[in-house]
Design a protein around this motif. Structure first.
Motif, PDB file in Angstrom:
ATOM      1  N   ARG A 166       0.823  -1.212   0.000  1.00 66.94           N
ATOM      2  CA  ARG A 166       0.000   0.000   0.000  1.00 66.94           C
ATOM      3  C   ARG A 166       0.864   1.271   0.000  1.00 66.94           C
ATOM      4  O   ARG A 166       0.398   2.339  -0.398  1.00 66.94           O
ATOM      5  CB  ARG A 166      -0.912   0.016   1.221  1.00 66.94           C
ATOM      6  N   GLU A 211      -9.471   9.948   3.280  1.00 65.53           N
ATOM      7  CA  GLU A 211      -9.639   8.635   2.648  1.00 65.53           C
ATOM      8  C   GLU A 211     -10.659   7.818   3.419  1.00 65.53           C
ATOM      9  O   GLU A 211     -10.919   8.071   4.607  1.00 65.53           O
ATOM     10  CB  GLU A 211      -8.300   7.898   2.588  1.00 65.53           C
ATOM     11  N   THR A 214     -10.918   4.002   4.261  1.00 63.63           N
ATOM     12  CA  THR A 214     -10.205   2.727   4.182  1.00 63.63           C
ATOM     13  C   THR A 214      -9.827   2.287   5.594  1.00 63.63           C
ATOM     14  O   THR A 214     -10.273   2.847   6.578  1.00 63.63           O
ATOM     15  CB  THR A 214      -8.944   2.861   3.299  1.00 63.63           C
ATOM     16  N   ALA A 258      -3.393   0.579   4.132  1.00 66.05           N
ATOM     17  CA  ALA A 258      -3.562   1.742   3.265  1.00 66.05           C
ATOM     18  C   ALA A 258      -3.591   3.023   4.090  1.00 66.05           C
ATOM     19  O   ALA A 258      -2.975   4.034   3.727  1.00 66.05           O
ATOM     20  CB  ALA A 258      -4.836   1.609   2.441  1.00 66.05           C
ATOM     21  N   TYR A 261     -17.650   5.719   2.511  1.00 65.33           N
ATOM     22  CA  TYR A 261     -17.359   6.509   1.307  1.00 65.33           C
ATOM     23  C   TYR A 261     -18.118   7.832   1.322  1.00 65.33           C
ATOM     24  O   TYR A 261     -17.546   8.895   1.058  1.00 65.33           O
ATOM     25  CB  TYR A 261     -17.684   5.695   0.059  1.00 65.33           C
ATOM     26  N   GLN A 295      -8.971   5.869  -3.115  1.00 65.10           N
ATOM     27  CA  GLN A 295      -8.080   4.848  -3.664  1.00 65.10           C
ATOM     28  C   GLN A 295      -8.811   3.790  -4.486  1.00 65.10           C
ATOM     29  O   GLN A 295      -8.220   3.150  -5.357  1.00 65.10           O
ATOM     30  CB  GLN A 295      -7.307   4.168  -2.535  1.00 65.10           C
ATOM     31  N   PHE A 296     -10.108   3.595  -4.217  1.00 65.75           N
ATOM     32  CA  PHE A 296     -10.851   2.592  -4.980  1.00 65.75           C
ATOM     33  C   PHE A 296     -11.364   3.135  -6.311  1.00 65.75           C
ATOM     34  O   PHE A 296     -11.619   2.366  -7.239  1.00 65.75           O
ATOM     35  CB  PHE A 296     -12.032   2.069  -4.153  1.00 65.75           C
ATOM     36  N   THR A 319      -7.876  -2.780  -4.287  1.00 66.94           N
ATOM     37  CA  THR A 319      -8.440  -1.733  -5.133  1.00 66.94           C
ATOM     38  C   THR A 319      -8.427  -2.144  -6.611  1.00 66.94           C
ATOM     39  O   THR A 319      -9.179  -1.603  -7.414  1.00 66.94           O
ATOM     40  CB  THR A 319      -7.637  -0.430  -5.006  1.00 66.94           C
ATOM     41  N   ARG A 330     -12.825  -8.155  -2.309  1.00 67.72           N
ATOM     42  CA  ARG A 330     -13.819  -7.115  -2.124  1.00 67.72           C
ATOM     43  C   ARG A 330     -15.217  -7.689  -2.363  1.00 67.72           C
ATOM     44  O   ARG A 330     -15.400  -8.600  -3.167  1.00 67.72           O
ATOM     45  CB  ARG A 330     -13.586  -5.965  -3.103  1.00 67.72           C
ATOM     46  N   GLU A 385     -14.270  -3.458  -7.865  1.00 71.92           N
ATOM     47  CA  GLU A 385     -13.985  -2.035  -7.746  1.00 71.92           C
ATOM     48  C   GLU A 385     -13.644  -1.417  -9.104  1.00 71.92           C
ATOM     49  O   GLU A 385     -13.144  -2.104 -10.005  1.00 71.92           O
ATOM     50  CB  GLU A 385     -12.825  -1.810  -6.772  1.00 71.92           C
TER      51      GLU A 385
END
Length: 335
Positions: A52, A77, A79, A83, A131, A144-145, A172, A226, A230
């Protein structure tokens, strides 16, 4: 906007700070198959101890180049885990405020490393609300995604060795996309494999050619897998997605520790198991060549999870059958 201090623009100084560091090492993991070589690209040697770190640097660098990050910008961010630590480290070096929105209730194990670097942690439930919560904070959302940022892994790796396969897990999706794009643009003649744990959407999404595929279930392997495919994942740049049982990830993580002494996490185990699958297919086809598998992280905290017998038993993860197969394929002595 970027400011100036002493006639030197902030963004130029920032780009200097964000320059690439020393290359991470390659570790030879001997296999019992003539003509086939397996190498581990040890990203745990990064300053923050994980793959990361490289992606975080790319996100910050891209933000500076695009004029979205300047002197005093609050960086945000959504996360958790490695990360967040990597991003907080870069923010601290740049003198920028950093806020990360993490899923669930506050956990000291997740918050402490970020806060030690000067970052601020905010916890949100339900997990998918992170998010929207991050977007509501005034500042630059790294995302980042959803935001593409090319890092330098491929160029560095191919300066060290010319592999036939590179294996990585997908979080990601940025790493497999970066590798795949670099290889195709330069005609490097290498293929990219993605190792995917249980419950993750990448393998079924890639197999069914369904870019919006979702399982709705979280991965038990930290850092990869995930519940949805993504936006950063590029199936057209991936040659194979290998599904990996979680118990196999545990077995492979423990095997790597036994051979190299590195206390790797489950994501590194997942990638190693996928590499084993590739190596065995190469042998069956009479092929020779070099496979590189990424070590995403190595940290003592994994001793309490993937390397702990009780932790695995509570989750009904029995690594024994997979351990036997690993020892049939790999030598127990590192080169």
């Amino acid at each position: 906007m970027p400011g100036t201090v002493g006639g030197v623009s902030w963004n130029l100084r920032a780009l200097d700070v964000l320059a690439a560091g020393e290359p991470t090492p390659l570790i030879d993991l001997p296999v019992r198959m003539p003509g086939i070589r397996l190498l581990l690209k040890d990203e745990s040697a990064q300053p923050t101890g994980s793959l990361r770190h490289r992606h975080a640097r790319a996100l910050f660098r891209q933000g500076v180049l695009d004029g979205l990050i300047g002197e005093g910008t609050t960086v945000v961010e959504a996360t958790g885990g490695n990360a967040a630590v990597a991003q907080a480290w870069h923010a601290q070096r740049l003198g920028l405020p950093y806020i990360v929105v993490m899923p669930g209730e506050r956990g000291e194990q997740r918050a402490r490393p970020v806060e030690a670097l000067g970052g601020e942690c905010r916890f949100v439930t339900p997990p998918l609300a992170i998010y929207d919560a991050a977007r509501e904070i005034e500042g630059h959302f790294l995302d980042q995604f959803g935001r593409a940022a090319e890092h330098d892994l491929a160029e560095e790796l191919f300066g060290q060795v010319r592999p036939d396969w590179v294996v990585t897990g997908a979080g990601t999706g940025a790493t497999s996309a970066t590798l795949g794009r670099w290889i195709r643009e330069r005609g490097a003649g290498c293929r990219v494999a993605v190792a995917d744990p249980e419950n993750s959407a990448y393998f079924p999404g890639w197999t069914l050619d369904t870019p919006d595929y979702a399982t709705g279930m979280p991965s038990r392997i930290e850092g990869i897998g995930r519940p949805r495919v993504e936006p950063g994942f590029r199936p057209d740049l991936v040659d194979r997605v290998v599904p990996v049982p979680d118990a196999a990830s545990v077995a492979a993580a423990r095997h790597l520790r036994e051979v190299t002494g590195l206390v790797v996490g489950g994501s590194s185990g997942t990638a190693l198991w996928a590499a084993l699958e590739l190596v065995e297919r190469m042998r069956a086809k009479g092929e020779t060549g070099t496979v590189v598998s990424l070590i995403g992280d190595a940290a003592d905290r994994h001793l309490a999870t993937y390397h702990d017998v009780g932790w695995a038993a509570e989750r009904r993860l029995d690594p024994t059958p997979f351990t036997d197969r690993l020892r049939r394929v790999f030598s127990t002595v590192s080169g």
